[in-house]
Design a protein around this motif. Sequence first.
Motif, PDB file in Angstrom:
ATOM      1  N   LEU A   3      44.003  51.856  42.711  1.00 27.42           N
ATOM      2  CA  LEU A   3      43.417  50.882  41.793  1.00 27.42           C
ATOM      3  C   LEU A   3      42.242  50.199  42.474  1.00 27.42           C
ATOM      4  CD1 LEU A   3      46.722  49.107  40.662  1.00 27.42           C
ATOM      5  CD2 LEU A   3      45.445  50.811  39.358  1.00 27.42           C
ATOM      6  N   THR A   4      41.322  49.688  41.650  1.00 26.86           N
ATOM      7  CA  THR A   4      40.250  48.840  42.154  1.00 26.86           C
ATOM      8  C   THR A   4      40.504  47.440  41.626  1.00 26.86           C
ATOM      9  OG1 THR A   4      38.673  50.667  42.176  1.00 26.86           O
ATOM     10  CG2 THR A   4      37.757  48.443  42.201  1.00 26.86           C
ATOM     11  N   LEU A   5      40.590  46.486  42.536  1.00 29.39           N
ATOM     12  CA  LEU A   5      40.805  45.086  42.170  1.00 29.39           C
ATOM     13  C   LEU A   5      39.566  44.296  42.526  1.00 29.39           C
ATOM     14  CD1 LEU A   5      44.427  44.638  43.593  1.00 29.39           C
ATOM     15  CD2 LEU A   5      43.730  45.512  41.361  1.00 29.39           C
ATOM     16  N   GLU A   6      39.080  43.502  41.583  1.00 23.17           N
ATOM     17  CA  GLU A   6      37.893  42.682  41.814  1.00 23.17           C
ATOM     18  C   GLU A   6      38.241  41.221  41.562  1.00 23.17           C
ATOM     19  OE1 GLU A   6      34.615  44.132  39.490  1.00 23.17           O
ATOM     20  OE2 GLU A   6      34.968  46.210  40.076  1.00 23.17           O
ATOM     21  N   PHE A   7      37.735  40.351  42.435  1.00 23.15           N
ATOM     22  CA  PHE A   7      37.983  38.916  42.333  1.00 23.15           C
ATOM     23  C   PHE A   7      36.643  38.191  42.229  1.00 23.15           C
ATOM     24  CE2 PHE A   7      41.545  40.833  44.416  1.00 23.15           C
ATOM     25  CZ  PHE A   7      42.647  40.170  43.926  1.00 23.15           C
ATOM     26  N   GLY A   8      36.540  37.262  41.291  1.00 27.50           N
ATOM     27  CA  GLY A   8      35.285  36.532  41.127  1.00 27.50           C
ATOM     28  C   GLY A   8      35.516  35.091  40.703  1.00 27.50           C
ATOM     29  N   GLY A   9      34.438  34.354  40.572  1.00 29.67           N
ATOM     30  CA  GLY A   9      34.512  32.960  40.162  1.00 29.67           C
ATOM     31  C   GLY A   9      35.152  32.064  41.193  1.00 29.67           C
ATOM     32  N   GLY A  10      35.159  32.495  42.444  1.00 32.87           N
ATOM     33  CA  GLY A  10      35.759  31.706  43.520  1.00 32.87           C
ATOM     34  C   GLY A  10      37.092  32.256  44.002  1.00 32.87           C
ATOM     35  N   CYS A  15      40.946  35.701  49.219  1.00 32.32           N
ATOM     36  CA  CYS A  15      41.137  37.055  49.789  1.00 32.32           C
ATOM     37  C   CYS A  15      40.122  37.309  50.889  1.00 32.32           C
ATOM     38  CB  CYS A  15      40.987  38.108  48.702  1.00 32.32           C
ATOM     39  SG  CYS A  15      42.038  37.892  47.292  1.00 32.32           S
ATOM     40  N   ASP A  16      39.957  36.366  51.781  1.00 26.22           N
ATOM     41  CA  ASP A  16      39.009  36.500  52.895  1.00 26.22           C
ATOM     42  C   ASP A  16      37.589  36.771  52.423  1.00 26.22           C
ATOM     43  OD1 ASP A  16      40.864  35.973  54.863  1.00 26.22           O
ATOM     44  OD2 ASP A  16      41.312  38.078  55.254  1.00 26.22           O
ATOM     45  N   SER A  17      37.216  36.224  51.266  1.00 26.46           N
ATOM     46  CA  SER A  17      35.865  36.341  50.695  1.00 26.46           C
ATOM     47  C   SER A  17      35.454  37.787  50.382  1.00 26.46           C
ATOM     48  CB  SER A  17      34.825  35.685  51.605  1.00 26.46           C
ATOM     49  OG  SER A  17      35.093  34.302  51.722  1.00 26.46           O
ATOM     50  N   VAL A  18      36.442  38.656  50.186  1.00 28.43           N
ATOM     51  CA  VAL A  18      36.156  40.038  49.792  1.00 28.43           C
ATOM     52  C   VAL A  18      36.341  40.145  48.284  1.00 28.43           C
ATOM     53  CG1 VAL A  18      36.830  42.454  50.057  1.00 28.43           C
ATOM     54  CG2 VAL A  18      36.929  40.908  52.021  1.00 28.43           C
ATOM     55  N   LYS A  19      35.270  40.564  47.582  1.00 36.16           N
ATOM     56  CA  LYS A  19      35.321  40.615  46.118  1.00 36.16           C
ATOM     57  C   LYS A  19      35.974  41.875  45.571  1.00 36.16           C
ATOM     58  CE  LYS A  19      31.572  37.548  44.894  1.00 36.16           C
ATOM     59  NZ  LYS A  19      30.688  37.221  43.808  1.00 36.16           N
ATOM     60  N   VAL A  20      35.751  43.021  46.203  1.00 37.72           N
ATOM     61  CA  VAL A  20      36.259  44.298  45.678  1.00 37.72           C
ATOM     62  C   VAL A  20      37.234  44.918  46.678  1.00 37.72           C
ATOM     63  CG1 VAL A  20      35.625  46.606  44.879  1.00 37.72           C
ATOM     64  CG2 VAL A  20      34.107  44.672  44.398  1.00 37.72           C
ATOM     65  N   HIS A  21      38.393  45.298  46.174  1.00 37.30           N
ATOM     66  CA  HIS A  21      39.429  45.913  47.000  1.00 37.30           C
ATOM     67  C   HIS A  21      39.844  47.226  46.360  1.00 37.30           C
ATOM     68  CE1 HIS A  21      40.340  42.094  49.202  1.00 37.30           C
ATOM     69  NE2 HIS A  21      39.863  41.583  48.086  1.00 37.30           N
ATOM     70  N   ASN A  22      39.710  48.315  47.075  1.00 34.28           N
ATOM     71  CA  ASN A  22      40.247  49.605  46.638  1.00 34.28           C
ATOM     72  C   ASN A  22      41.603  49.744  47.302  1.00 34.28           C
ATOM     73  OD1 ASN A  22      37.974  50.621  45.062  1.00 34.28           O
ATOM     74  ND2 ASN A  22      36.898  50.592  47.013  1.00 34.28           N
ATOM     75  N   ASN A  70      40.183  47.415  32.941  1.00 35.15           N
ATOM     76  CA  ASN A  70      39.167  48.346  32.429  1.00 35.15           C
ATOM     77  C   ASN A  70      38.282  47.669  31.388  1.00 35.15           C
ATOM     78  OD1 ASN A  70      40.190  50.416  34.079  1.00 35.15           O
ATOM     79  ND2 ASN A  70      41.727  50.913  32.549  1.00 35.15           N
ATOM     80  N   ASP A  71      37.817  46.472  31.722  1.00 38.93           N
ATOM     81  CA  ASP A  71      36.916  45.668  30.884  1.00 38.93           C
ATOM     82  C   ASP A  71      37.540  45.166  29.585  1.00 38.93           C
ATOM     83  OD1 ASP A  71      34.792  45.828  32.718  1.00 38.93           O
ATOM     84  OD2 ASP A  71      34.159  47.753  31.892  1.00 38.93           O
ATOM     85  N   CYS A  72      38.848  45.234  29.456  1.00 37.65           N
ATOM     86  CA  CYS A  72      39.545  44.736  28.270  1.00 37.65           C
ATOM     87  C   CYS A  72      40.429  43.556  28.672  1.00 37.65           C
ATOM     88  CB  CYS A  72      40.397  45.855  27.656  1.00 37.65           C
ATOM     89  SG  CYS A  72      41.346  45.324  26.216  1.00 37.65           S
ATOM     90  N   ASP A  73      40.327  42.456  27.927  1.00 35.45           N
ATOM     91  CA  ASP A  73      41.143  41.270  28.194  1.00 35.45           C
ATOM     92  C   ASP A  73      42.621  41.655  28.123  1.00 35.45           C
ATOM     93  OD1 ASP A  73      42.511  38.803  28.121  1.00 35.45           O
ATOM     94  OD2 ASP A  73      40.886  37.831  27.024  1.00 35.45           O
ATOM     95  N   TRP A  74      43.370  41.316  29.162  1.00 38.77           N
ATOM     96  CA  TRP A  74      44.770  41.720  29.219  1.00 38.77           C
ATOM     97  C   TRP A  74      45.605  41.091  28.116  1.00 38.77           C
ATOM     98  CZ3 TRP A  74      48.741  39.644  33.209  1.00 38.77           C
ATOM     99  CH2 TRP A  74      48.726  38.262  33.244  1.00 38.77           C
ATOM    100  N   GLU A  75      45.097  40.020  27.495  1.00 39.88           N
ATOM    101  CA  GLU A  75      45.819  39.408  26.380  1.00 39.88           C
ATOM    102  C   GLU A  75      45.888  40.346  25.180  1.00 39.88           C
ATOM    103  OE1 GLU A  75      44.544  35.439  25.525  1.00 39.88           O
ATOM    104  OE2 GLU A  75      44.872  34.785  27.580  1.00 39.88           O
ATOM    105  N   LEU A  76      44.979  41.325  25.130  1.00 41.21           N
ATOM    106  CA  LEU A  76      44.976  42.298  24.041  1.00 41.21           C
ATOM    107  C   LEU A  76      45.833  43.524  24.357  1.00 41.21           C
ATOM    108  CD1 LEU A  76      41.151  42.206  23.234  1.00 41.21           C
ATOM    109  CD2 LEU A  76      42.999  40.957  22.096  1.00 41.21           C
ATOM    110  N   SER A  77      46.265  43.641  25.608  1.00 37.70           N
ATOM    111  CA  SER A  77      47.003  44.850  25.999  1.00 37.70           C
ATOM    112  C   SER A  77      48.422  44.579  26.493  1.00 37.70           C
ATOM    113  CB  SER A  77      46.216  45.623  27.071  1.00 37.70           C
ATOM    114  OG  SER A  77      46.061  44.833  28.231  1.00 37.70           O
ATOM    115  N   LYS A  87      43.484  54.855  38.998  1.00 38.41           N
ATOM    116  CA  LYS A  87      42.053  54.528  39.024  1.00 38.41           C
ATOM    117  C   LYS A  87      41.632  53.438  38.039  1.00 38.41           C
ATOM    118  CE  LYS A  87      40.811  58.870  40.981  1.00 38.41           C
ATOM    119  NZ  LYS A  87      40.138  59.139  42.102  1.00 38.41           N
ATOM    120  N   ASP A  88      42.592  52.670  37.533  1.00 41.87           N
ATOM    121  CA  ASP A  88      42.241  51.528  36.688  1.00 41.87           C
ATOM    122  C   ASP A  88      41.483  50.496  37.513  1.00 41.87           C
ATOM    123  OD1 ASP A  88      43.289  52.440  34.319  1.00 41.87           O
ATOM    124  OD2 ASP A  88      45.075  51.163  34.344  1.00 41.87           O
TER     125      ASP A  88
END
Length: 99
Positions: A3-10, A15-22, A70-77, A87-88
Amino acid sequence: MQLTLEFGGGLELLCDSVKVHNVSVDMPKGAEKLIMKDLLGWVRTNLIKERPEMFMKGDTVRPGVLVLVNDCDWELSGQLDTTLEEKDVVVFISTLHGG
């Protein structure tokens, strides 16, 4: 499961200031699929380095954290019951900012 995990907005600061984690996440024993509830527990244990209470409240994310699968709000899924696949891309964005 890859999976690819991305963190933003602070949130990346937790996560040690790392935005993208594979990452590679194992499915829980006896489970046939990986769901968001499982992933959040894995993130809290393996990626969050400080102040996990800023990311999670109980078994879910804190109010004010936008979650996209995958660019879809989890509230809808299905939120915590959202099924993840190989690979999500899961994005966590804090919508709360100081002023």
